[in-house]
Design a protein around this motif. Sequence first.
Motif, PDB file in Angstrom:
ATOM      1  N   SER A 188       0.764  -1.149  -0.009  1.00 39.52           N
ATOM      2  CA  SER A 188       0.104   0.072  -0.158  1.00 39.52           C
ATOM      3  C   SER A 188       0.952   1.173  -0.061  1.00 39.52           C
ATOM      4  N   ARG A 189       0.389   2.398  -0.496  1.00 37.76           N
ATOM      5  CA  ARG A 189       0.998   3.706  -0.488  1.00 37.76           C
ATOM      6  C   ARG A 189       0.353   4.834  -0.311  1.00 37.76           C
ATOM      7  N   SER A 190       0.932   5.881   0.128  1.00 42.98           N
ATOM      8  CA  SER A 190       0.453   7.247   0.021  1.00 42.98           C
ATOM      9  C   SER A 190       0.997   8.031  -1.098  1.00 42.98           C
ATOM     10  N   ALA A 191       0.448   8.795  -1.638  1.00 44.21           N
ATOM     11  CA  ALA A 191       0.784   9.489  -2.825  1.00 44.21           C
ATOM     12  C   ALA A 191       0.249  11.201  -2.846  1.00 44.21           C
ATOM     13  N   ALA A 192       1.289  11.966  -2.759  1.00 45.45           N
ATOM     14  CA  ALA A 192       0.807  13.463  -2.615  1.00 45.45           C
ATOM     15  C   ALA A 192       0.646  14.008  -3.842  1.00 45.45           C
ATOM     16  N   PHE A 193      -0.289  14.820  -3.814  1.00 42.80           N
ATOM     17  CA  PHE A 193      -0.835  15.706  -5.063  1.00 42.80           C
ATOM     18  C   PHE A 193      -0.762  17.235  -4.537  1.00 42.80           C
ATOM     19  N   LYS A 194      -0.478  18.029  -5.366  1.00 43.20           N
ATOM     20  CA  LYS A 194      -0.445  19.558  -5.242  1.00 43.20           C
ATOM     21  C   LYS A 194      -1.791  20.117  -6.176  1.00 43.20           C
ATOM     22  N   ALA A 195      -2.404  20.977  -5.490  1.00 46.28           N
ATOM     23  CA  ALA A 195      -3.530  21.621  -6.145  1.00 46.28           C
ATOM     24  C   ALA A 195      -3.069  23.060  -6.648  1.00 46.28           C
ATOM     25  N   THR A 196      -3.922  23.438  -7.614  1.00 41.56           N
ATOM     26  CA  THR A 196      -3.544  24.937  -7.996  1.00 41.56           C
ATOM     27  C   THR A 196      -4.914  25.593  -7.899  1.00 41.56           C
ATOM     28  N   PHE A 197      -4.888  26.656  -7.181  1.00 39.08           N
ATOM     29  CA  PHE A 197      -6.315  27.590  -7.127  1.00 39.08           C
ATOM     30  C   PHE A 197      -6.248  28.630  -7.971  1.00 39.08           C
ATOM     31  N   GLU A 198      -7.357  28.675  -9.107  1.00 39.94           N
ATOM     32  CA  GLU A 198      -7.115  29.689  -9.878  1.00 39.94           C
ATOM     33  C   GLU A 198      -8.506  30.394 -10.475  1.00 39.94           C
ATOM     34  N   ASP A 199      -8.258  31.438 -10.682  1.00 42.55           N
ATOM     35  CA  ASP A 199      -9.326  32.340 -11.084  1.00 42.55           C
ATOM     36  C   ASP A 199      -9.509  32.243 -12.772  1.00 42.55           C
ATOM     37  N   VAL A 200     -10.167  31.289 -13.366  1.00 46.08           N
ATOM     38  CA  VAL A 200     -10.390  31.204 -14.863  1.00 46.08           C
ATOM     39  C   VAL A 200     -11.212  32.344 -15.247  1.00 46.08           C
ATOM     40  N   GLY A 201     -11.690  33.205 -14.554  1.00 45.68           N
ATOM     41  CA  GLY A 201     -12.534  34.498 -14.924  1.00 45.68           C
ATOM     42  C   GLY A 201     -11.619  35.746 -15.498  1.00 45.68           C
ATOM     43  N   LEU A 202     -10.472  35.629 -15.032  1.00 47.15           N
ATOM     44  CA  LEU A 202      -9.502  36.420 -15.482  1.00 47.15           C
ATOM     45  C   LEU A 202      -9.080  36.465 -16.899  1.00 47.15           C
ATOM     46  N   PRO A 203      -8.847  37.538 -17.738  1.00 46.22           N
ATOM     47  CA  PRO A 203      -8.555  37.482 -19.035  1.00 46.22           C
ATOM     48  C   PRO A 203      -7.088  36.685 -19.353  1.00 46.22           C
ATOM     49  N   ALA A 204      -7.332  36.174 -20.547  1.00 45.68           N
ATOM     50  CA  ALA A 204      -6.055  35.431 -20.735  1.00 45.68           C
ATOM     51  C   ALA A 204      -5.063  36.284 -21.373  1.00 45.68           C
ATOM     52  N   ARG A 205      -3.563  36.290 -21.289  1.00 48.01           N
ATOM     53  CA  ARG A 205      -2.857  37.165 -21.703  1.00 48.01           C
ATOM     54  C   ARG A 205      -1.267  36.547 -21.820  1.00 48.01           C
ATOM     55  N   ASN A 206      -0.733  37.243 -22.716  1.00 45.32           N
ATOM     56  CA  ASN A 206       0.732  36.637 -22.972  1.00 45.32           C
ATOM     57  C   ASN A 206       1.442  37.929 -23.517  1.00 45.32           C
ATOM     58  N   ASP A 207       1.864  38.897 -22.336  1.00 42.30           N
ATOM     59  CA  ASP A 207       2.248  40.174 -23.051  1.00 42.30           C
ATOM     60  C   ASP A 207       3.708  39.873 -22.597  1.00 42.30           C
ATOM     61  N   MET A 208       4.526  41.155 -22.867  1.00 41.17           N
ATOM     62  CA  MET A 208       5.972  41.039 -22.642  1.00 41.17           C
ATOM     63  C   MET A 208       6.517  40.506 -21.388  1.00 41.17           C
ATOM     64  N   PHE A 209       6.024  40.906 -20.251  1.00 39.36           N
ATOM     65  CA  PHE A 209       6.217  40.490 -18.887  1.00 39.36           C
ATOM     66  C   PHE A 209       5.198  39.852 -18.193  1.00 39.36           C
ATOM     67  N   SER A 210       3.941  40.203 -18.343  1.00 39.45           N
ATOM     68  CA  SER A 210       2.774  39.618 -17.769  1.00 39.45           C
ATOM     69  C   SER A 210       2.513  38.336 -18.300  1.00 39.45           C
ATOM     70  N   THR A 211       1.808  37.479 -17.433  1.00 37.03           N
ATOM     71  CA  THR A 211       1.442  36.131 -17.963  1.00 37.03           C
ATOM     72  C   THR A 211       0.356  35.695 -17.109  1.00 37.03           C
ATOM     73  N   ASP A 212      -0.239  34.607 -18.040  1.00 36.10           N
ATOM     74  CA  ASP A 212      -1.545  34.150 -17.519  1.00 36.10           C
ATOM     75  C   ASP A 212      -1.136  32.622 -16.685  1.00 36.10           C
ATOM     76  N   CYS A 213      -0.007  32.427 -16.594  1.00 39.07           N
ATOM     77  CA  CYS A 213       0.709  31.022 -16.183  1.00 39.07           C
ATOM     78  C   CYS A 213       1.846  31.122 -15.334  1.00 39.07           C
ATOM     79  N   GLY A 214       1.551  31.560 -14.096  1.00 38.81           N
ATOM     80  CA  GLY A 214       2.668  31.563 -13.031  1.00 38.81           C
ATOM     81  C   GLY A 214       2.126  30.786 -11.873  1.00 38.81           C
TER      82      GLY A 214
END
Length: 590
Positions: free
Chosen positions: A521-547
């Motif tokens: 038997s085993r224990s397996a750790a997972f990590k969650a991301t908490f995201e507001d997907v109501g924000l606009p997508a963006r891929n600007d020079m320095f700003s990102t929607d994936c951080g």
Amino acid sequence: MRNPTRRLLLLLAAVTARTALAAPNCPPLGPVFEKPRNFNSSAAIRSALANLTQALTARDQDNSAAVLANTTSYSIEVFSTSGDTPVVFSWHHTASALAASNSSAAGVKRVDSSTVYRLGSLTKVFAVYTWLAQDGDAKWNEPITKYVPELAAAAERAKAENDPVKNVPWQDVTIGALASQLSGAIRDYGLLGELSQQINQSTAVSLGLPPLNNSDPMLNPCGQWPLCNRTQFFDGLLQAYPSYAPFTTPAYTNTGFQILAYALESIKGKSFKSMMQDSILSPLGLNRTYYDSAPAEQGVIPGNVSDSTWYYQLGDESPAGNMYSSVGDLSVLGRSILGSSLLAPALSRRWLKPAALTSEPVAGVGYPWGIRRVILPLANGKRTVDAYNKAGRIGFYSSLINLLPDYDVGFSVLIAGPAIPGNSNFNLADLIGARLLPALEAAAREQANAKYAGDYRSASTNSSLRLTTQDDRPGLGIENWLSNGTDMQTTAVVLAAGYTGVQPSIRLYPTGLETVRADGSRSAAFKATFEDVGLPARNDMFSTDCGSWVTLTSVTYGTQSLDEFVFEIDKAGKVVSIESPALRVVMKKT
């Protein structure tokens, strides 16, 4: 606005625009599902392999200049670390010219998984693996001058001359810089690319090159023949101007791996060949892999044995490109690297990381890897798979190995022919990868859905959640998450975002951290991301929607992170429960 129809159309357009530009789910780097093991049962894998078989069958009939199937033989093997399916796919094409060759000609008449080919620069993977198995990477930030006296003396002379244009600052070149193509030194000395070794003086002058006097001290006294000894190599190398200062940009060298071998020999007091045999080839049982002088009867030798360079050796530059192997042995090698069978897992993880970027946005360089960042398209998410490859070319041979750590899967391509079309190894890799990578991701999703998806509940605390998978998003989705009867789905995202009015999305990803018990038997750790997907997508020079990497463990309660989840899995591999350490709750799978 008086026109109600126009107003409705504008409102619909605004909603559509927002939907199209909604922020995507952004996973941390690495696998978004547990690594697939369902190769035989996955519909996606079966379909992909059938498609690959069809594509290769058609290619093997193509005698055009771009393929030359009638004169070019090759072998492919897709491998995994799965004990049940170590070989996922195997394919071999014997050129008709080879099959019809004189029975007295050297080499095999039909290629298979055991057929030996020459590797060229794929040898560098074996060279770095040998170093790591022998000495780890603790010395990789040390200067190479500490272990190679010729370079220590050259560094002192360079300091005295104070002429960076003409002298490599060897005291600044580390062992890791040599292994990752960041030394700034020249590519080769004498052996490859040296025109004075390949053409006579009259031809050189006709090409616009100046004549070289035989007494010119820069004229190579050795190279392809006779091979340079150590003294001649350093005498010539140290006359060459540097390409760059160390750590400026990746600049490919073969000389760096010759110097690495000298350094390891100095540290260990043994020959590099014997260290490779003792630490890599023998432990892995690579009986079809040779540092030098492979038996011709095991190999594919197109055309004349002399022209093919089967017997040609690189001498002291052998660690850069001299070796021979089969796809069967390369599969064993790849499984060993991915599975950390010879190295500590932490060392393997460091090895499979970039050392530098290149000028191409989706490419990097490792030790000695070429790294390709493959983008798998998702309608509502981002997914990048890093592929670690090494290619090679020598004489009538071409090679490539590609490792995909996100899946613990890889593949190798070995090619032989008297006129191999350019880029053939990568063309075959493209053909394989276009079918394999999407299928591996789909198989991992299928496996995760069958194993983890469903409802989890703690009746005593009125806590529950549902796990799902979606084709358009990465990872497992958490839905209907209640804690003590409270909507934790929204609360967690608000706490992470620092504002209200969110459109919450929570995804779960494996961390690779597991505790395996004696009973299986085993224990397996997972990590969650908490995201507001109501924000606009963006891929600007320095700003990102994936951080998302910045936000991990940003919300804690009583020391425990709110984004931490731990699955309990029984010895049969069935998921029993999920725990939220921060909420002090265990929810049983129903």
